[in-house]
Design a protein around this motif. Structure first.
Motif, short mmCIF file in Angstrom:
data_model
loop_
_atom_site.label_atom_id
_atom_site.label_comp_id
_atom_site.label_asym_id
_atom_site.label_seq_id
_atom_site.Cartn_x
_atom_site.Cartn_y
_atom_site.Cartn_z
N ASP A 1 -36.06 -1.65 27.13
CA ASP A 1 -35.99 -1.91 28.61
C ASP A 1 -35.06 -0.82 29.14
O ASP A 1 -34.27 -0.44 28.58
CB ASP A 1 -35.92 -3.38 28.87
N SER A 2 -35.17 -1.01 30.61
CA SER A 2 -34.17 -0.04 31.28
C SER A 2 -32.84 -0.94 31.47
O SER A 2 -32.95 -2.25 31.49
CB SER A 2 -34.72 0.34 32.75
N LEU A 3 -31.92 -0.12 31.77
CA LEU A 3 -30.41 -0.71 31.41
C LEU A 3 -30.28 -1.12 32.99
O LEU A 3 -30.50 -0.80 33.87
CB LEU A 3 -29.48 0.31 30.99
N PRO A 4 -28.95 -2.16 33.11
CA PRO A 4 -28.61 -2.46 34.36
C PRO A 4 -28.15 -1.34 35.28
O PRO A 4 -27.70 -0.63 34.72
CB PRO A 4 -27.46 -3.74 34.39
N ARG A 5 -28.30 -1.42 36.65
CA ARG A 5 -28.34 -0.09 37.53
C ARG A 5 -26.61 -0.23 37.78
O ARG A 5 -26.09 0.77 38.45
CB ARG A 5 -29.08 -0.19 38.69
N PHE B 1 -24.74 -12.67 25.47
CA PHE B 1 -23.78 -13.15 24.70
C PHE B 1 -23.95 -14.61 24.70
O PHE B 1 -23.67 -15.47 23.70
CB PHE B 1 -22.42 -12.72 24.90
N ALA B 2 -24.27 -15.10 25.63
CA ALA B 2 -24.53 -16.52 25.69
C ALA B 2 -25.68 -17.30 24.81
O ALA B 2 -25.41 -18.16 23.96
CB ALA B 2 -24.89 -17.25 26.95
N THR B 3 -26.56 -16.17 24.55
CA THR B 3 -27.70 -16.71 23.92
C THR B 3 -27.16 -16.32 22.53
O THR B 3 -27.62 -17.43 21.46
CB THR B 3 -28.94 -15.67 23.91
N PHE C 1 -35.86 -16.33 18.28
CA PHE C 1 -35.30 -16.31 19.58
C PHE C 1 -34.93 -15.03 20.07
O PHE C 1 -34.19 -14.73 20.86
CB PHE C 1 -34.08 -17.02 19.53
N ALA C 2 -35.48 -13.89 19.30
CA ALA C 2 -35.15 -12.43 19.44
C ALA C 2 -33.70 -12.08 19.83
O ALA C 2 -33.31 -11.22 20.68
CB ALA C 2 -35.90 -12.25 21.07
N LEU C 3 -33.13 -12.58 18.63
CA LEU C 3 -31.58 -12.27 18.57
C LEU C 3 -31.33 -10.74 18.28
O LEU C 3 -30.16 -10.11 18.66
CB LEU C 3 -30.73 -13.24 17.66
N ARG C 4 -32.28 -10.14 17.38
CA ARG C 4 -31.97 -8.86 17.14
C ARG C 4 -32.12 -7.97 18.56
O ARG C 4 -31.35 -7.16 18.85
CB ARG C 4 -32.79 -8.45 16.19
N ARG C 5 -33.17 -8.39 19.23
CA ARG C 5 -33.17 -7.63 20.69
C ARG C 5 -32.02 -7.88 21.60
O ARG C 5 -31.50 -7.02 22.29
CB ARG C 5 -34.61 -8.07 21.43
N HIS C 6 -31.36 -9.05 21.44
CA HIS C 6 -30.31 -9.36 22.29
C HIS C 6 -29.01 -8.50 22.15
O HIS C 6 -28.22 -8.09 22.70
CB HIS C 6 -29.86 -10.79 22.52
N ALA C 7 -28.85 -8.42 20.69
CA ALA C 7 -27.82 -7.52 19.87
C ALA C 7 -28.03 -6.10 20.36
O ALA C 7 -27.00 -5.45 20.79
CB ALA C 7 -27.89 -7.64 18.63
N ILE C 8 -29.22 -5.65 20.19
CA ILE C 8 -29.54 -4.19 20.68
C ILE C 8 -29.42 -4.06 21.99
O ILE C 8 -28.69 -3.04 22.43
CB ILE C 8 -31.00 -4.05 20.24
N GLY C 9 -29.62 -4.94 23.00
CA GLY C 9 -29.41 -4.83 24.23
C GLY C 9 -27.65 -4.90 24.62
O GLY C 9 -27.09 -3.97 25.68
N LEU D 1 -21.34 -13.47 13.70
CA LEU D 1 -21.98 -12.65 14.97
C LEU D 1 -21.20 -11.06 14.68
O LEU D 1 -22.14 -10.22 15.16
CB LEU D 1 -21.60 -13.54 16.32
N THR D 2 -20.18 -11.01 14.57
CA THR D 2 -19.34 -9.61 14.45
C THR D 2 -20.19 -8.94 13.47
O THR D 2 -20.75 -7.59 13.64
CB THR D 2 -18.10 -9.70 14.02
N GLU D 3 -20.44 -9.35 12.29
CA GLU D 3 -21.17 -8.73 10.95
C GLU D 3 -22.75 -8.27 11.73
O GLU D 3 -23.17 -7.26 11.32
CB GLU D 3 -21.19 -9.58 9.78
N PHE D 4 -23.41 -9.32 12.18
CA PHE D 4 -24.52 -9.18 12.67
C PHE D 4 -24.78 -7.78 13.63
O PHE D 4 -25.57 -6.96 13.51
CB PHE D 4 -25.12 -10.56 13.50
N LEU D 5 -23.76 -7.74 14.54
CA LEU D 5 -23.77 -6.66 15.70
C LEU D 5 -23.66 -5.35 15.04
O LEU D 5 -24.26 -4.47 15.35
CB LEU D 5 -22.79 -6.94 16.60
N PHE D 6 -22.57 -5.29 13.95
CA PHE D 6 -22.07 -4.11 13.32
C PHE D 6 -23.42 -3.72 12.45
O PHE D 6 -23.77 -2.68 12.32
CB PHE D 6 -21.01 -4.22 12.40
N GLU D 7 -24.24 -4.72 11.95
CA GLU D 7 -25.36 -4.23 11.24
C GLU D 7 -26.46 -3.63 11.92
O GLU D 7 -27.06 -2.64 11.48
CB GLU D 7 -25.92 -5.46 10.37
N ARG D 8 -26.66 -4.16 13.21
CA ARG D 8 -27.83 -3.78 14.11
C ARG D 8 -27.15 -2.31 14.78
O ARG D 8 -28.01 -1.42 14.72
CB ARG D 8 -27.89 -4.76 15.44
#
Length: 271
Positions: free
Chosen positions: A1-5, A18-20, A38-46, A106-113
């Motif tokens: 998706d497009s990023l915030p402007r 981060f709340a999710t 809950f699409a957590l991988r998508r949240h991490a990528i975002g 959560l740190t490990e998860f973000l680094f893996e993504r």
């Protein structure tokens, strides 16, 4: 998706994601295999895309801690006046430990993504491992580090320095205490004098480039260390019986190791 402007959009998007992530990780709802309801991988990528593509100067661990701290606090306001304050303190201690574990996961998860994204962008597993194994907190400059590692790998000195770095790391792992910086007055062999001098000359140049974010030039400056490093290992015995001499040589290798691994763990490039 497009990023915030704009900055407000970036802040709100990061807070929402981060709340999710923190909330779901806090209650143990981690993705498993192909299941990610809950699409957590998508949240991490975002999160990663916003921080990297918007070049935000933020530490990822600080953001994770802020997110996790919002969930599950059971510390009472005034435990001294509460008849159950011992129980509450025990619960609070358990809760704090849970937050620590949640932050680690959560740190490990973000680094893996992040690693997966970087490999999809064309960086090799060796390059990604060399940079991310240092757990860089500023995701925004990881691409620059990877580009620098790629440029360094093409140098004729790279293979020898990577192998030496791996050897130094293995030597230092066997020591049971950290050592202060090497003492010039305790150097004996010509090769250790030469290596000491080479480190003293290279370090200011490296730090000059590092401070400006020119990681490519910083790593290229290490090429000057190849000959003195090779000569040191060819002629100098590190683990000698003389404790003072041994510790000074280990300190010299420690200084060299810290300099070589400031941008990436170059030993990961050794074949």
């Amino acid at each position: 998706d497009s990023l915030p402007r704009n900055k407000v959009g970036e802040v709100v998007a990061l807070a929402d994601k981060f709340a999710t992530l923190a909330g779901m990780f806090s209650i143990g709802q981690l993705p498993t295999g192909d299941k990610d309801p809950f699409a957590l991988r998508r949240h991490a990528i975002g999160v990663i895309r916003i921080v990297v593509e918007k070049e935000l100067p933020v530490d990822i661990s600080a953001l994770i801690r802020l997110g996790v701290q919002q969930f599950g606090s059971t510390i009472v306001a005034n435990v001294g006046q509460n008849p159950n304050f011992l129980i509450n303190l025990e619960i609070a201690a358990q809760d704090e430990q849970r937050r620590v574990v949640t932050a680690e996961k959560l740190t490990e998860f973000l680094f893996e993504r992040f690693a997966a994204m970087l490999k999809e962008q064309g960086f090799s597993s060796q390059e990604v491992d060399a940079v991310l194994s240092l757990s860089p907190q500023r995701f925004a400059n990881v691409i620059n580090r990877l580009s620098a590692v790629r440029s360094f790998s093409k140098l004729p000195e790279a293979a020898s320095l990577a192998a030496a770095n791996k050897r130094i790391g293995n030597i230092l792992k066997k020591t049971d205490k950290p050592f202060a910086n090497a003492n010039r007055g305790k150097l004996v062999e010509p090769a250790e004098h030469a290596l000491f001098d080479a480190v003293q000359v290279t370090q200011p140049e490296f730090e000059k480039y590092y401070a400006t974010g020119d990681y490519t030039s910083a790593l290229k400056s290490l090429a000057a260390l190849k000959l003195p490093v090779d000569a040191f290992f060819d002629t100098v015995m590190v683990n000698v019986d003389d404790a003072g001499l041994r510790e000074n040589r280990l300190a010299l290798l420690g200084d060299l190791h810290a300099l070589m691994n400031k941008i990436a763990d170059l030993s990961k490039l050794a074949t």
